[in-house]
Design an enzyme around this catalytic site. Structure first.
Site, PDB file in Angstrom:
ATOM      1  N   VAL A 161       0.840  -1.196   0.000  1.00 53.45           N
ATOM      2  CA  VAL A 161       0.000   0.000   0.000  1.00 53.45           C
ATOM      3  C   VAL A 161       0.881   1.255   0.000  1.00 53.45           C
ATOM      4  O   VAL A 161       0.577   2.253  -0.656  1.00 53.45           O
ATOM      5  CB  VAL A 161      -0.947  -0.004   1.224  1.00 53.45           C
ATOM      6  CG1 VAL A 161      -1.804   1.259   1.251  1.00 53.45           C
ATOM      7  CG2 VAL A 161      -1.845  -1.222   1.201  1.00 53.45           C
ATOM      8  N   GLU A 210      -1.290   6.741  -4.160  1.00 51.66           N
ATOM      9  CA  GLU A 210      -2.716   6.723  -4.516  1.00 51.66           C
ATOM     10  C   GLU A 210      -3.242   8.103  -4.926  1.00 51.66           C
ATOM     11  O   GLU A 210      -4.131   8.213  -5.753  1.00 51.66           O
ATOM     12  CB  GLU A 210      -3.578   6.186  -3.355  1.00 51.66           C
ATOM     13  CG  GLU A 210      -3.453   4.704  -3.103  1.00 51.66           C
ATOM     14  CD  GLU A 210      -2.272   4.363  -2.220  1.00 51.66           C
ATOM     15  OE1 GLU A 210      -1.540   5.290  -1.811  1.00 51.66           O
ATOM     16  OE2 GLU A 210      -2.044   3.172  -1.952  1.00 51.66           O
ATOM     17  N   ASP A 270       2.923  34.309 -37.791  1.00 55.28           N
ATOM     18  CA  ASP A 270       2.519  35.189 -38.883  1.00 55.28           C
ATOM     19  C   ASP A 270       2.885  36.613 -38.490  1.00 55.28           C
ATOM     20  O   ASP A 270       3.113  36.881 -37.310  1.00 55.28           O
ATOM     21  CB  ASP A 270       0.990  35.194 -39.027  1.00 55.28           C
ATOM     22  CG  ASP A 270       0.478  33.930 -39.648  1.00 55.28           C
ATOM     23  OD1 ASP A 270       1.259  33.256 -40.307  1.00 55.28           O
ATOM     24  OD2 ASP A 270      -0.719  33.641 -39.461  1.00 55.28           O
ATOM     25  N   ASP A 285      -3.840  30.962 -39.799  1.00 58.21           N
ATOM     26  CA  ASP A 285      -5.237  31.397 -39.785  1.00 58.21           C
ATOM     27  C   ASP A 285      -6.026  30.893 -40.990  1.00 58.21           C
ATOM     28  O   ASP A 285      -7.217  30.669 -40.915  1.00 58.21           O
ATOM     29  CB  ASP A 285      -5.325  32.928 -39.699  1.00 58.21           C
ATOM     30  CG  ASP A 285      -4.440  33.622 -40.724  1.00 58.21           C
ATOM     31  OD1 ASP A 285      -3.913  32.923 -41.605  1.00 58.21           O
ATOM     32  OD2 ASP A 285      -4.283  34.847 -40.648  1.00 58.21           O
ATOM     33  N   ASP A 303      -3.425  26.621 -43.981  1.00 60.36           N
ATOM     34  CA  ASP A 303      -2.432  26.516 -42.912  1.00 60.36           C
ATOM     35  C   ASP A 303      -2.628  25.230 -42.111  1.00 60.36           C
ATOM     36  O   ASP A 303      -1.769  24.850 -41.309  1.00 60.36           O
ATOM     37  CB  ASP A 303      -2.545  27.704 -41.938  1.00 60.36           C
ATOM     38  CG  ASP A 303      -2.047  28.989 -42.566  1.00 60.36           C
ATOM     39  OD1 ASP A 303      -1.234  28.892 -43.495  1.00 60.36           O
ATOM     40  OD2 ASP A 303      -2.467  30.074 -42.131  1.00 60.36           O
ATOM     41  N   ASN A 349      -1.064   8.793   2.383  1.00 62.63           N
ATOM     42  CA  ASN A 349      -0.909   8.987   0.931  1.00 62.63           C
ATOM     43  C   ASN A 349      -2.000   9.858   0.343  1.00 62.63           C
ATOM     44  O   ASN A 349      -1.765  10.610  -0.594  1.00 62.63           O
ATOM     45  CB  ASN A 349      -0.887   7.636   0.211  1.00 62.63           C
ATOM     46  CG  ASN A 349       0.413   6.904   0.461  1.00 62.63           C
ATOM     47  OD1 ASN A 349       1.279   7.424   1.161  1.00 62.63           O
ATOM     48  ND2 ASN A 349       0.551   5.729  -0.096  1.00 62.63           N
ATOM     49  N   THR A 389      -2.724  13.405   4.113  1.00 58.83           N
ATOM     50  CA  THR A 389      -1.629  14.278   4.581  1.00 58.83           C
ATOM     51  C   THR A 389      -0.606  14.551   3.484  1.00 58.83           C
ATOM     52  O   THR A 389       0.101  15.536   3.523  1.00 58.83           O
ATOM     53  CB  THR A 389      -0.958  13.717   5.848  1.00 58.83           C
ATOM     54  OG1 THR A 389      -0.462  12.424   5.543  1.00 58.83           O
ATOM     55  CG2 THR A 389      -1.916  13.651   7.003  1.00 58.83           C
TER      56      THR A 389
HETATM   57  P1  ATP Z   1       0.836  37.171 -42.768  1.00 58.18           P
HETATM   58  O1  ATP Z   1       1.146  35.936 -43.557  1.00 58.18           O
HETATM   59  O2  ATP Z   1       1.901  37.571 -41.865  1.00 58.18           O
HETATM   60  O3  ATP Z   1      -0.523  37.190 -42.161  1.00 58.18           O
HETATM   61  P2  ATP Z   1       0.002  38.683 -45.045  1.00 58.18           P
HETATM   62  O4  ATP Z   1      -1.349  39.128 -44.643  1.00 58.18           O
HETATM   63  O5  ATP Z   1       0.820  39.624 -45.865  1.00 58.18           O
HETATM   64  O6  ATP Z   1       0.884  38.355 -43.824  1.00 58.18           O
HETATM   65  P3  ATP Z   1      -1.268  36.836 -46.764  1.00 58.18           P
HETATM   66  O7  ATP Z   1      -2.581  37.032 -46.142  1.00 58.18           O
HETATM   67  O8  ATP Z   1      -0.841  35.497 -47.220  1.00 58.18           O
HETATM   68  O9  ATP Z   1      -0.140  37.323 -45.835  1.00 58.18           O
HETATM   69  O10 ATP Z   1      -1.198  37.846 -47.992  1.00 58.18           O
HETATM   70  C1  ATP Z   1      -0.158  37.771 -48.949  1.00 58.18           C
HETATM   71  C2  ATP Z   1      -0.137  39.021 -49.780  1.00 58.18           C
HETATM   72  O11 ATP Z   1      -1.339  39.110 -50.524  1.00 58.18           O
HETATM   73  C3  ATP Z   1      -0.107  40.307 -48.954  1.00 58.18           C
HETATM   74  O12 ATP Z   1       1.189  40.693 -48.633  1.00 58.18           O
HETATM   75  C4  ATP Z   1      -0.752  41.303 -49.907  1.00 58.18           C
HETATM   76  O13 ATP Z   1       0.201  41.773 -50.840  1.00 58.18           O
HETATM   77  C5  ATP Z   1      -1.764  40.454 -50.629  1.00 58.18           C
HETATM   78  N1  ATP Z   1      -3.079  40.587 -50.006  1.00 58.18           N
HETATM   79  C6  ATP Z   1      -3.407  40.456 -48.713  1.00 58.18           C
HETATM   80  N2  ATP Z   1      -4.713  40.607 -48.502  1.00 58.18           N
HETATM   81  C7  ATP Z   1      -5.261  40.842 -49.703  1.00 58.18           C
HETATM   82  C8  ATP Z   1      -6.586  41.059 -50.170  1.00 58.18           C
HETATM   83  N3  ATP Z   1      -7.621  41.069 -49.347  1.00 58.18           N
HETATM   84  N4  ATP Z   1      -6.759  41.267 -51.485  1.00 58.18           N
HETATM   85  C9  ATP Z   1      -5.730  41.233 -52.336  1.00 58.18           C
HETATM   86  N5  ATP Z   1      -4.461  41.017 -51.969  1.00 58.18           N
HETATM   87  C10 ATP Z   1      -4.205  40.828 -50.679  1.00 58.18           C
END
Ligand code: ATP
Length: 938
Positions: A304, A309, A351, A662, A666, A757, A760
């Site tokens: 034990v 425990e 990012d 995001d 990814d 065990n 305490t």
């Molecule tokens: P991170 O990867 O750090 O979030 P980011 O926003 O620049 O940075 P992405 O979202 O992949 O990365 O965008 C890549 C590129 O695309 C940007 O640097 C920009 O030049 C272009 N971009 C971002 N958003 C738009 C949009 N809504 N419309 C058109 N082009 C865009």
């Protein structure tokens, strides 16, 4: 389908539901559900339907039943062994004609322990369910003519739901519009291939689920494109609800530590069985069978004693406390192992946009074919001026006007005024463009009516651009179309053959290209985020399959540069990372110079450090990547698939990687990383599903805070393992020593050992789990997640302290044995041994709070729980000696005041010993560092 009956009388006419939505046209479907594709439902309809249909939730069908959780408690190997001990002890007592008190008590404790475990686990399941609700997705809908974001649980049939890449679909629905909409339906159909969905189609009655391309289903994921959906079914009425499987949710996995703990349980149980056999065998060899029963009692007590425990419960509670502490610091843990392993992170890949920066964009500069402008104004309010560079002139010429139009039309965000403030719904980059256009008097509300969108090629991180086709109604009555594109300047410029100048498109020469790129670089080097815009008149709408081709031969409109300031707290967080031996790495889709400017400002890299771009990554093979990956801290213009390669290369180099993400693409990198971290605000549902943790505020500093909490959790776990197992070893040695040195009888009964065990030892151990961070927790390198729990001296500590424990108690035991026999109540020596062992653990509990600092130097109130636990347990122990019913139950004997004092005195020696150990190790350390510095001087 029939309507559920309800006790509340319902006056309004309810929509007529169908079983075969795929057979109905969009118009008929809208009519049946009394909805409107542009306006959605009104407030009254929503309220009535919410009452009628209830929340859009799946009832949990999976998950462990409460009965199963309860059963698992009693199949735990340690409890099974205790029950066996209770049985044998009952047989022994009954043979002696005594009431089997120990057995009853052990059973009671086994049941109590089982119930406690059950309670804890069902609480933990509830807590996980709550976390799941917290991470339940939001949905964009059109209601009462407004686009708004609501919780998925609030959806009702008839709602108009908007879909975009990365969204996890929250209800079943009929498509009203679709643009290049690709949906992964594997959760429902098992098919890994994405399905191309189309709104303008009517299908037959018997079409199988996987082929109903005009419908969308709950639990499936949008991989690409955009769509507008009429919600047809919610909650348990959906297809996935029919199958009644829950596909999303927080996973309750065992952590590596919990797994190691159950392995430890197995080792301890088997070693205690070996001990039992050994003690009985050696005893019988020495003195024959006449002492068999006594030998059996000794060995049962040892069995034990060796099992901790209380340990599993303390581990579970510590992990639960860890998740709560992390939520308070804005990190939501989705998979329990992350709590424990976060502390081991050696590299954080983050990012840029939104995580390291504020993601509150304001356009500051514009460069058109003719002029360069400074833009004034603050925040998202569309108030400000365009000032032509190097002059005080203010004008909006046709070039600027065209560019501002492009900003509004090639845009999916919304800008609206809430109270006094202007807010955006959607991507902040696009929000900034709407604000910019508003400053020139161009608003979405007017322009979209004038030039409605006909087609689009959506934005993706791979393409780094987006395009839309809008219709222009010409005065002569004919129709024509215009394509607007925006994206990364290099990519848009590459696709341009002309430039818009003096109200016409003129050809773009090499010199002009160079000049535009130089302007782009100059702004990027200032840390600005730069986008390029282009336009192209079209005769007809491009076919779906050559839309990529249509994005060629554009007319260049200009550059727009916006500021995205770094988050204030990140600079300090980066510094903390470095001190903690963690390397921050920036992986961004943005321009290399923008990335470098921000990385340098935040201390992630030095001005002349090398930066690797997505293009360069593409050209590298795996071996080359592995070579550079330990030195490069900034990656720019990367696509999501590069993230996966970077994580793999880092892991190959022995790094333990946390990676943020995001977007929908990814997900593979998030899964591959040791800790995948999704963004709570901007993250897509798909990325959240793939992650181990979610940042509720998208902030890099939160990752560092969570890492610190992870380290604290791990430190505390080691602390109470030291504390509990050290005492177990001491107990076993004391019990084994009694017969060896010729003292008759077993010093501790199984019941007393269980008391120690579980109570305490257990209470102070729980209090140790609440210990706050040690001051140096983020000033030392991370520990390997693969290290054994007994590494770095923990195993040795346990054995050493166990032996000291035993030596002190054995000395007291020998003295108490003689003393008790002389004073006429021989059994008192056992109570003295029992009390000393318990009290010595109190001193141990106080001293083990820190490895290096003396207890006297620690703030007693930084962990008030330990003081409380020590006071409570000491009082309980005294009650056990002096309250007659407890005495009888636990088999204790009243001690005189001086005997009690002696027990206290001996116990205090344990505390003194540990404090002395700290002083000696400090002395050694300072000697070592002195001799090192002398050596350096030579
Ligand atoms: P991170 O990867 O750090 O979030 P980011 O926003 O620049 O940075 P992405 O979202 O992949 O990365 O965008 C890549 C590129 O695309 C940007 O640097 C920009 O030049 C272009 N971009 C971002 N958003 C738009 C949009 N809504 N419309 C058109 N082009 C865009």
């Amino acid at each position: 389908m029939t309507f559920p009956t309800t006790s509340t009388p319902l006056s309004p006419v309810f929509p007529e539901l169908s079983d075969s939505w795929q057979t109905l046209s969009v118009e008929v479907s809208l009519e049946k559900l009394q909805s409107d594709a542009d306006k959605g439902l009104n407030q009254q309809q929503i309220q009535q339907r919410q009452q009628y249909f209830g929340p859009n939730e799946l009832k949990e069908m999976s998950g462990r039943s409460l009965l199963k959780i309860l059963w698992e408690q009693f199949t735990n190997i340690m409890l099974v062994m205790l029950m066996a001990v209770a049985l044998i002890s009952a047989v022994l007592d009954l043979r002696k004609g005594e009431f089997p008190k120990d057995a009853v008590a052990i059973f009671a404790i086994v049941i109590l322990n089982g119930l406690l475990g059950y309670f804890q686990e069902s609480q933990a399941e509830k807590a996980l369910a709550a976390l799941k609700r917290l991470s339940s997705p939001n949905v964009r809908v059109i209601r009462a003519s407004e686009i708004e974001e609501i919780s998925a649980t609030e959806l009702v049939p008839g709602d108009i739901m908007l879909l975009e890449a990365g969204v996890s679909i929250a209800a079943d629905g009929r498509l009203i519009e679709s643009q290049n909409l690709q949906i992964r339906e594997s959760a429902l159909t098992g098919e890994a291939e994405t399905v191309n969905k189309q709104a303008n189609i009517i299908l037959g009655e018997g079409v199988p689920l996987g082929d109903r391309i005009n419908l969308v289903f709950q639990g499936t994921e949008v991989v690409q494109g955009r769509g507008k959906v009429l919600v047809t079914r919610t909650g348990m009425d959906t297809e996935i609800g029919h199958i009644a499987t829950l596909i999303q949710g927080v996973e309750a996995e065992d952590t590596p530590l919990q797994r190691r703990m159950s392995q430890l349980g197995n080792v301890l149980v088997s070693s205690s069985l070996v001990l039992v056999v050994l003690v009985v065998f050696v005893g019988v060899l020495r003195s024959g069978w006449q002492n068999f029963e006594e030998l059996l009692e000794v060995s049962l007590s040892m069995a034990v004693a060796v099992v901790p425990e209380g340990l599993p419960a303390v581990v579970t509670v510590t992990l639960a406390i860890g998740t709560q502490r992390m939520v308070r610091r804005h990190a939501l843990i989705r998979k329990l192992p992350a709590v424990e392993t976060l502390g081991s992170v050696t590299t954080i890949c983050s990012d840029k946009t939104g995580t390291l920066t504020q993601n509150k964009m304001v356009v500051q500069k514009i460069h058109t074919g003719t002029d360069t402008y400074e833009v004034t104004g603050e925040g998202y309010a569309p108030q400000g001026d365009f000032i032509v560079q190097d002059s005080d002139e203010y004008e909006i010429n046709t070039e600027l006007e065209q560019l501002l139009r492009a900003c509004v039309l090639c845009n999916d965000a919304l800008l609206h005024k809430k109270g006094k403030n202007w807010e955006i719904l959607g991507d902040p980059t696009e929000g900034a463009l709407l604000t910019l256009a508003g400053k020139g008097g161009f608003y979405r509300e007017d322009l979209w009516l004038e030039m409605p969108r006909i087609a689009e090629i959506p934005f993706s991180s791979e393409r780094k651009r987006m395009s839309v086709v809008v219709q222009t109604f010409q005065e002569k009555g004919g129709n024509s179309y215009v394509m607007y594109s925006k994206g990364s300047p290099e990519i848009i410029l590459e696709r341009c053959t002309k430039v818009y100048r003096n109200n016409q498109a003129v050809s773009l020469n090499g010199e002009q290209r160079k000049q535009i790129l130089a302007q782009n670089d100059q702004w990027a080097a200032q840390g600005l985020r730069v986008l390029g815009l282009g336009i192209k008149p079209l005769e007809e709408i491009p076919e779906d399959n050559d839309s990529e081709k249509a994005e060629n031969e554009l007319i260049w409109l200009g550059l727009v540069a916006m500021i995205d300031a770094p988050r204030k707290e990140v600079k300090q967080a980066v510094l903390n990372c470095r001190q903690a031996g963690i390397r921050p790495v920036m992986i961004t889709g943005d321009h290399p110079l923008t990335a470098q400017a921000i990385a340098t400002e935040l201390g992630i890299s030095q001005p002349h450090d090398s930066i690797v771009t997505g293009q360069e990554l593409q050209a590298m093979n795996t071996l080359e990547l592995r070579k550079i990956v330990s030195d490069v801290s900034v990656y720019a213009r990367v696509a999501p698939e590069h993230k996966l390669q970077i994580v793999q290369a880092l892991q190959h180099q022995g790094e333990f990687v946390a990676m943020t993400g995001d977007g929908v693409n990814d997900a593979p990198a998030l899964k591959q990383a040791d800790i995948g971290i999704a963004m709570g605000i901007t993250g897509t549902d798909v990325s959240k599903e793939a992650s181990d943790a979610i940042l509720l505020d998208d902030n890099f500093a939160t990752i560092v805070a969570a890492t610190e909490e992870g380290r604290v959790v791990y430190d505390n776990i080691r602390r109470f393992i030291k504390y509990i197992l050290g005492s177990n070893i001491g107990e076993v040695l004391v019990i084994a020593a009694a017969p060896l040195i010729g003292l008759g009888g077993v010093p501790l009964s199984p019941l007393q050992i269980l008391w120690m065990n579980l109570v305490t030892d257990g209470l102070p151990a729980l209090a140790l789990a609440m210990e706050p961070a040690e001051p140096n927790v983020m000033q030392r390198p991370p520990y390997s997640p693969r290290e054994s729990i007994f590494s770095r001296g923990l195993g040795l500590y346990m054995v050493r302290i166990g032996v000291i424990f035993a030596i002190l108690t054995i000395i007291l035991m020998v003295w108490a044995y003689d003393h008790a026999h002389q004073s006429g109540d021989p059994n008192r020596w056992k109570t003295m041994v029992f009390t000393t062992l318990c009290l010595a653990q109190m001193g141990h509990g106080l001293a083990v709070r820190s490895d290096s600092q003396l207890t006297i130097n620690l703030n007693p109130f930084s962990n008030p729980y330990i003081l409380g636990a020590v006071t409570l347990t000491t009082s309980l122990q005294i009650l056990l000696i002096y309250v007659p019913p407890l005495q009888q139950f636990f088999g204790t004997h009243v001690l005189s005041f001086s005997e009690l004092l002696i027990c206290f005195g001996f116990s205090a020696l344990m505390f003194v010993w540990i404090e002395l150990e700290k002083l000696v190790s400090r002395w050694f350390l300072s000697k070592k560092s002195k001799s090192k510095s002398n050596f350096n001087r030579i």
